[in-house]
Every structure is written in structure tokens, then in C-alpha cells.
Design an enzyme around this catalytic site. Structure first.
Site, PDB file in Angstrom:
ATOM      1  N   ASP A 208      40.455  39.485  48.983  1.00 13.83           N
ATOM      2  CA  ASP A 208      40.464  40.032  47.636  1.00 13.83           C
ATOM      3  C   ASP A 208      40.890  41.498  47.681  1.00 13.83           C
ATOM      4  OD1 ASP A 208      39.460  39.385  44.723  1.00 13.83           O
ATOM      5  OD2 ASP A 208      38.757  41.411  45.166  1.00 13.83           O
ATOM      6  N   ILE A 209      41.795  41.874  46.756  1.00 13.44           N
ATOM      7  CA  ILE A 209      42.269  43.262  46.714  1.00 13.44           C
ATOM      8  C   ILE A 209      41.170  44.158  46.143  1.00 13.44           C
ATOM      9  CG2 ILE A 209      44.082  44.814  45.872  1.00 13.44           C
ATOM     10  CD1 ILE A 209      45.835  42.334  45.443  1.00 13.44           C
ATOM     11  N   ASN A 216      45.870  48.118  37.960  1.00 17.45           N
ATOM     12  CA  ASN A 216      46.483  47.652  36.709  1.00 17.45           C
ATOM     13  C   ASN A 216      46.277  48.641  35.568  1.00 17.45           C
ATOM     14  OD1 ASN A 216      47.776  45.239  37.384  1.00 17.45           O
ATOM     15  ND2 ASN A 216      45.926  44.018  37.152  1.00 17.45           N
ATOM     16  N   ASP A 225      51.719  43.541  39.760  1.00 17.28           N
ATOM     17  CA  ASP A 225      52.410  42.355  40.294  1.00 17.28           C
ATOM     18  C   ASP A 225      53.135  42.683  41.596  1.00 17.28           C
ATOM     19  OD1 ASP A 225      51.524  40.828  38.219  1.00 17.28           O
ATOM     20  OD2 ASP A 225      53.406  40.845  37.099  1.00 17.28           O
ATOM     21  N   GLU A 251      43.935  38.427  41.858  1.00 19.43           N
ATOM     22  CA  GLU A 251      44.145  39.222  43.079  1.00 19.43           C
ATOM     23  C   GLU A 251      43.479  38.607  44.292  1.00 19.43           C
ATOM     24  OE1 GLU A 251      40.536  41.135  40.997  1.00 19.43           O
ATOM     25  OE2 GLU A 251      42.322  39.986  40.476  1.00 19.43           O
TER      26      GLU A 251
END
Length: 333
Positions: A208-209, A216, A225, A251
């Protein structure tokens, strides 16, 4: 059902399909043909209901509408192959064999008649017989030409079937792959997992980011993106050909490492994490670099696990432990 009955039914459906396409000014492409064939043969109730509703509205059936029907009711199933292509190809194959046999017999008859014609030409004793032979010879040649023309048309139909198969394969492939990253999506993951045995040792990485929402909110979804694409590419470059890289949603990514121990998976996870932390992403409009990106990774092994969802849940639990440990780290379940 006998060959004759099967051929008659298939031919009738095919003729009605062409009539429908023609009367509604719909191009007879393989996609449009398969949709309307299923409608005519009443093989798909949902598809038929959608077309009937459109017809009741008395509006034009557009190419976009047909493409949507194909995607929703045909490309994601085996129905078109089972109910249209397979029986049609069988009928087509039998027909071509029959025509080939008939043409072969006609060739033999034509050769024998030619021999007889030459004999009569030498004797000049029976002009009526000579006329009969000439008539039969011309009739056989005409029939042979008609059969060859029909064979050519059927061969063209076979080519159209092959094009439709390619279209089906392409459509199915599109449904298995995430359009943004090129990684597998959940559907694609589920299909590929069927080739792996629970009896073997596999590991799962849940990736997971970190603080992706901030990316964002600060830089916009276009940059978000791009971050996802770069991370997906980094993940793909650090796993083996037999491993499955999946965009699980948003993500979050999942990697299934086939025939891999948890120690080996932990080593690969660390390499992925470090490589991502070294990424330097630049904004083109401002020519400035984004802050460093990091990921948290949870790792689990399929010990005594009979369901893939259980393995993913364990990796996801380890992922949350990595988040709580300060992020930008890997933790094994």
C-alpha cells in the site's frame, strides 16, 4: 440431432441473423453477428431483453449499443463459443468435407466423360450420344464451379469466425488486466490462481502506498495516476515471471509469489520497498520533484491455508502492522 437437421437449424438462424442486421442497417461484423445470432436463437435471456427493450423504444440500434451488449453478455462468458461458434464450426467443417468429396467425384466423372467424348469424336457414328456427353460434361463443370464458389464463401465465413475468436480473446484479456497499470485486476488474479496448487508453498505481499491521499490532494489525480503507474512498473520488475502482480484497488497492490518461502518473499519485498523509496518523480509543468514516495508491505505464507482469501487477509493484517510501525517497512504475518 442429425447433420441435416443441425445444418438446417444453423442455416435458418444464420439467415434470420443476416435479415435482422440488414433491416436495421447494422454492419455484419463478427461482433454484431454474434450478438444478434444469440438474440435470434434466444440463447441469452438478458441480452434478448435488452434488445427487445430497445426495439420497443423504436430507436436506432447503434454500434456503441451493440459493442456494449457484446462486452456485457458475450465476451465475459463462454456462451458464444459453446452455442454459436462450436456447433457452427462443426457444421461448417462437415459441409466443406461434403463439398470437397462432391467436387472430387465430379472431377472423376468429368475425366471419364472427357475420355468418352474423345472416343466418340474419333468414331463420328453417334451424334446424339455425343450431344448427351457434351451436355453432361457442361453440367458437371457448372456444378463444380458452383460448389467451388460455395466452398470459397464458407471459407470466408471460417475466417470471420476466427476473427470473432480473436475479438473474444482480446475482450477477455481486457477484462483481466487493469487498464491504468497493465497489472492483473482481481478477476485476472482469480483466474491465474487456478493454476497454482495450495499444496505448494506460496507467499502473498500486500503493498500500500503511504499517504497516497495527500499526493492526490496536493498534486492532483493525474499525478496520482503517474505515481501508481511507476510503482506498478517497479513491482513488476522485481518479481519473477511465475509471480502474479495485481492492482487490488486504488493504491493497493497484491503480489502472489509462487513456490516461494516467506524468507525469499521478505527479501523481494524489501527490494521493492527500497526501489520505490528511491523513485524521483518530476512534475512536467513546474519541473519540480515530488516528495519521496514510500510503501508499506505485509507478507504472509500459505501454511495450512485452503483459501486464497485467507492468505490475502493475513498479508493485509501484516500490512496494517507495518502502517502502525511507522510505514515504509515490511512485516511478516
Amino acid at each position: 440431432m442429425s447433420f441435416e437437421d443441425e445444418y438446417q437449424v444453423t442455416s435458418e438462424f444464420s439467415e434470420r441473423t443476416h435479415d435482422f442486421l440488414s433491416s436495421h442497417l447494422i454492419p455484419p461484423t463478427p461482433v454484431n453477428y454474434s450478438v444478434i445470432y444469440l438474440y435470434i436463437s434466444n440463447e441469452n435471456e438478458l441480452l434478448s431483453a435488452a434488445i427487445n427493450k430497445k426495439l420497443q423504444q423504436d430507436v436506432l440500434i447503434t454500434a456503441d449499443f451493440m459493442a456494449d451488449l457484446f462486452k456485457r453478455y458475450v465476451s465475459l462468458t463462454e456462451q458464444i463459443e459453446n452455442t454459436v461458434l462450436a456447433p457452427f464450426e462443426q457444421t461448417l467443417s462437415k459441409t466443406l468435407k461434403q463439398i470437397t468429396k462432391q467436387v472430387s467425384n465430379e472431377d472423376k466423372a468429368a475425366i471419364n466423360l472427357d475420355k468418352l467424348d474423345k472416343i466418340l469424336a474419333k468414331t463420328k457414328t453417334n451424334t446424339s450420344m455425343d450431344s448427351i456427353v457434351s451436355y453432361l460434361f457442361n453440367t458437371i463443370n457448372n456444378t463444380k464451379a458452383q460448389h467451388e464458389e460455395l466452398s470459397q464463401k464458407l471459407s470466408t465465413t471460417q475466417q470471420e469466425i476466427n476473427q470473432l475468436k480473436d475479438k473474444l480473446a482480446s475482450s477477455r484479456q481486457e477484462t483481466l488486466v487493469d487498464s491504468l497499470t497493465g497489472l492483473l485486476n482481481r478477476r485476472g488474479c482469480d483466474e491465474k490462481l487456478q493454476n497454482l496448487s495450495h499444496a505448494d508453498t506460496h507467499c502473498s505481499l500486500a503493498i500500500d502506498i503511504d499517504h497516497f491521499k495527500k499526493v492526490n490532494d496536493t498534486f492532483g489525480h493525474f499525478i496520482g495516476d503517474k505515481v501508481i503507474q511507476r510503482i506498478a512498473k517497479t513491482i513488476q520488475s522485481h518479481i519473477g515471471e511465475q509471480d502474479l502482480a495485481v492492482r487490488f484497488g486504488g493504491e493497493e497492490f497484491v503480489v502472489v509469489m509462487a513456490n516461494t518461502s516467506i524468507a525469499e518473499a521478505k527479501n523481494s519485498a524489501d527490494k521493492i520497498r527500497i526501489a520505490i523509496s528511491k523513485l524521483r518523480l518530476k512534475q512536467r509543468d513546474t519541473n519540480t520533484f515530488l516528495p519521496p514516495i514510500s510503501v508499506s508491505i505485509g507478507i504472509a505464507q500459505n501454511d495450512n491455508i485452503s483459501e486464497w482469501t485467507t492468505l490475502f487477509e493475513q498479508a493485509d493484517t501484516a500490512l496494517y502492522q507495518a502502517k502502525n510501525a511507522g510505514r515504509n517497512c515490511c512485516i511478516c504475518a
